[in-house]
Enzyme design. Structure first.
Site, PDB file in Angstrom:
ATOM      1  N   VAL A 119       0.843  -1.195   0.000  1.00 22.01           N
ATOM      2  CA  VAL A 119       0.000   0.000   0.000  1.00 22.01           C
ATOM      3  C   VAL A 119       0.882   1.249   0.000  1.00 22.01           C
ATOM      4  O   VAL A 119       1.538   1.537   0.986  1.00 22.01           O
ATOM      5  CB  VAL A 119      -0.916   0.024   1.247  1.00 22.01           C
ATOM      6  CG1 VAL A 119      -1.749   1.285   1.262  1.00 22.01           C
ATOM      7  CG2 VAL A 119      -1.810  -1.199   1.270  1.00 22.01           C
ATOM      8  N   PRO A 120       0.910   1.964  -1.120  1.00 13.46           N
ATOM      9  CA  PRO A 120       1.739   3.176  -1.252  1.00 13.46           C
ATOM     10  C   PRO A 120       1.167   4.342  -0.478  1.00 13.46           C
ATOM     11  O   PRO A 120       0.733   5.328  -1.061  1.00 13.46           O
ATOM     12  CB  PRO A 120       1.747   3.428  -2.755  1.00 13.46           C
ATOM     13  CG  PRO A 120       0.393   2.941  -3.196  1.00 13.46           C
ATOM     14  CD  PRO A 120       0.119   1.715  -2.345  1.00 13.46           C
ATOM     15  N   CYS A 121       1.197   4.221   0.845  1.00 10.21           N
ATOM     16  CA  CYS A 121       0.589   5.258   1.677  1.00 10.21           C
ATOM     17  C   CYS A 121       1.304   6.605   1.557  1.00 10.21           C
ATOM     18  O   CYS A 121       0.739   7.625   1.908  1.00 10.21           O
ATOM     19  CB  CYS A 121       0.546   4.792   3.123  1.00 10.21           C
ATOM     20  SG  CYS A 121       2.075   4.077   3.705  1.00 10.21           S
ATOM     21  N   HIS A 122       2.532   6.624   1.043  1.00  7.72           N
ATOM     22  CA  HIS A 122       3.234   7.902   0.903  1.00  7.72           C
ATOM     23  C   HIS A 122       2.631   8.732  -0.221  1.00  7.72           C
ATOM     24  O   HIS A 122       2.928   9.907  -0.354  1.00  7.72           O
ATOM     25  CB  HIS A 122       4.714   7.655   0.631  1.00  7.72           C
ATOM     26  CG  HIS A 122       4.981   6.904  -0.629  1.00  7.72           C
ATOM     27  ND1 HIS A 122       4.813   5.532  -0.728  1.00  7.72           N
ATOM     28  CD2 HIS A 122       5.366   7.325  -1.852  1.00  7.72           C
ATOM     29  CE1 HIS A 122       5.105   5.154  -1.972  1.00  7.72           C
ATOM     30  NE2 HIS A 122       5.439   6.221  -2.674  1.00  7.72           N
TER      31      HIS A 122
END
Length: 117
Positions: free
Chosen positions: A53-56
DNA sequence: AATCTGACTGTTG
DNA sequence: CCAACAGCCAGAT
């Protein structure tokens, strides 16, 4: 984080954000069907340590980078590594890099996967 | 069920 | 631009 329908929707949305593009907490909340749950989205990001999950790529309103577990520097680095330009707490080319899944009726034709640098 | 906690946001001074 | 405030919301106690 619990396995609720809301968090599941949020995670699947964040997973769809393309490399080099970003969405605000509010954007994600809206896409998840809870327009005013930006804060809740932030909490989900905060407790989501999944590497898939590319939360950035989830940032604050107005093109501000936003928080990252007390390590905003890392968040900036990750965004820069994807081709984004970050000046201080602000992301440049904001309107160009902001991801909007269905901006109009012909997403595919107009949709850009990467920012125009 | 009640209360507390924020990777949020818009308004106000 | 910055700080304080007040709404807002899902999750954890």
């Amino acid at each position: 984080m619990p396995d609720t329908a809301f968090s599941a929707r949020v995670l699947s949305i964040v997973r769809r954000i393309p490399v080099g593009r970003v969405a605000t907490y509010g954007d994600v909340a809206h896409m998840a069907g809870r327009p005013r749950a930006a804060r809740a989205v932030g909490n989900i990001m905060r407790t989501c340590h999944r590497h898939d999950v590319p939360c950035h790529r989830v940032v604050a309103a107005g093109g501000l980078v936003g928080g990252y577990g007390g390590n905003e520097g890392l968040k900036r680095s990750l965004l820069r590594a994807e081709g984004l330009t970050v000046a201080g707490r602000r992301i440049r080319q904001w309107t160009a890099v902001r991801w909007q899944p269905s901006p109009s009726r012909r997403p595919a034709a107009t949709q850009r996967t990467r920012p125009p640098v």
